[in-house]
Motif scaffolding. Structure first.
Motif, PDB file in Angstrom:
ATOM      1  N   ASN A  32     -58.544  18.057 -55.649  1.00 52.02           N
ATOM      2  CA  ASN A  32     -59.004  16.756 -56.114  1.00 52.02           C
ATOM      3  C   ASN A  32     -58.425  16.518 -57.500  1.00 52.02           C
ATOM      4  O   ASN A  32     -58.777  17.212 -58.447  1.00 52.02           O
ATOM      5  CB  ASN A  32     -60.532  16.710 -56.149  1.00 52.02           C
ATOM      6  N   ASP A  34     -58.848  13.914 -59.316  1.00 55.78           N
ATOM      7  CA  ASP A  34     -59.654  12.967 -60.069  1.00 55.78           C
ATOM      8  C   ASP A  34     -60.027  13.575 -61.417  1.00 55.78           C
ATOM      9  O   ASP A  34     -60.499  14.712 -61.491  1.00 55.78           O
ATOM     10  CB  ASP A  34     -60.916  12.619 -59.284  1.00 55.78           C
ATOM     11  N   HIS A  36     -62.450  13.104 -63.240  1.00 55.25           N
ATOM     12  CA  HIS A  36     -63.878  13.411 -63.367  1.00 55.25           C
ATOM     13  C   HIS A  36     -64.163  14.877 -63.050  1.00 55.25           C
ATOM     14  O   HIS A  36     -65.137  15.444 -63.533  1.00 55.25           O
ATOM     15  CB  HIS A  36     -64.704  12.519 -62.437  1.00 55.25           C
ATOM     16  N   SER A  58     -58.618   0.304 -63.304  1.00 55.90           N
ATOM     17  CA  SER A  58     -58.058   1.649 -63.128  1.00 55.90           C
ATOM     18  C   SER A  58     -56.575   1.571 -62.788  1.00 55.90           C
ATOM     19  O   SER A  58     -56.039   0.504 -62.500  1.00 55.90           O
ATOM     20  CB  SER A  58     -58.805   2.384 -62.023  1.00 55.90           C
ATOM     21  N   ASP A  60     -55.135   3.116 -60.198  1.00 54.47           N
ATOM     22  CA  ASP A  60     -54.954   3.614 -58.841  1.00 54.47           C
ATOM     23  C   ASP A  60     -54.021   2.661 -58.108  1.00 54.47           C
ATOM     24  O   ASP A  60     -54.406   1.547 -57.751  1.00 54.47           O
ATOM     25  CB  ASP A  60     -56.294   3.708 -58.113  1.00 54.47           C
TER      26      ASP A  60
END
Length: 107
Positions: A32, A34, A36, A58, A60
């Motif tokens: 992952n 991400d 976060h 964002s 993305d």
């Protein structure tokens, strides 16, 4: 004679079973990327980044690449394909902006 060379077929069979057993879970291995996942919830840098994304959106993105059989890109057929791809890109869930040669703002 060593024990491994004496029982090489058994060792090979055991190794294949071990590799097969370990590889059965390979489809559960995920990465992952991400951000976060890398920062604590109360990390000041993460909080600032979330604040910036709330204000500016964002990053993305999805990029499509058309590969042509011919080198002539300035044809009606190519622009029609780009336009159709642009229209279909708007149907991607949660898409709120689609940039393309066929909908580029010149001003």
């Amino acid at each position: 004679m060593s024990i491994l060379s004496r029982y090489r077929l058994i060792a090979l069979f055991a190794l294949l079973i071990l590799i097969g057993g370990l590889s059965m879970g390979i489809n559960h291995v995920v990465f992952n990327a991400d951000y976060h996942e890398f920062f604590e919830i109360n990390d000041p840098q993460r909080m600032k980044f979330d604040e910036i994304q709330d204000v500016f959106g964002s990053s993305d993105n999805i990029m499509f690449l058309l590969v042509l059989a011919s080198r002539d890109v300035f044809t009606e057929e190519v622009f029609t394909a780009i336009h159709q791809l642009t229209e279909r890109a708007w149907q991607i869930p949660h898409s709120y902006r689609v940039d393309s040669l066929t909908n580029y703002q010149y001003s």
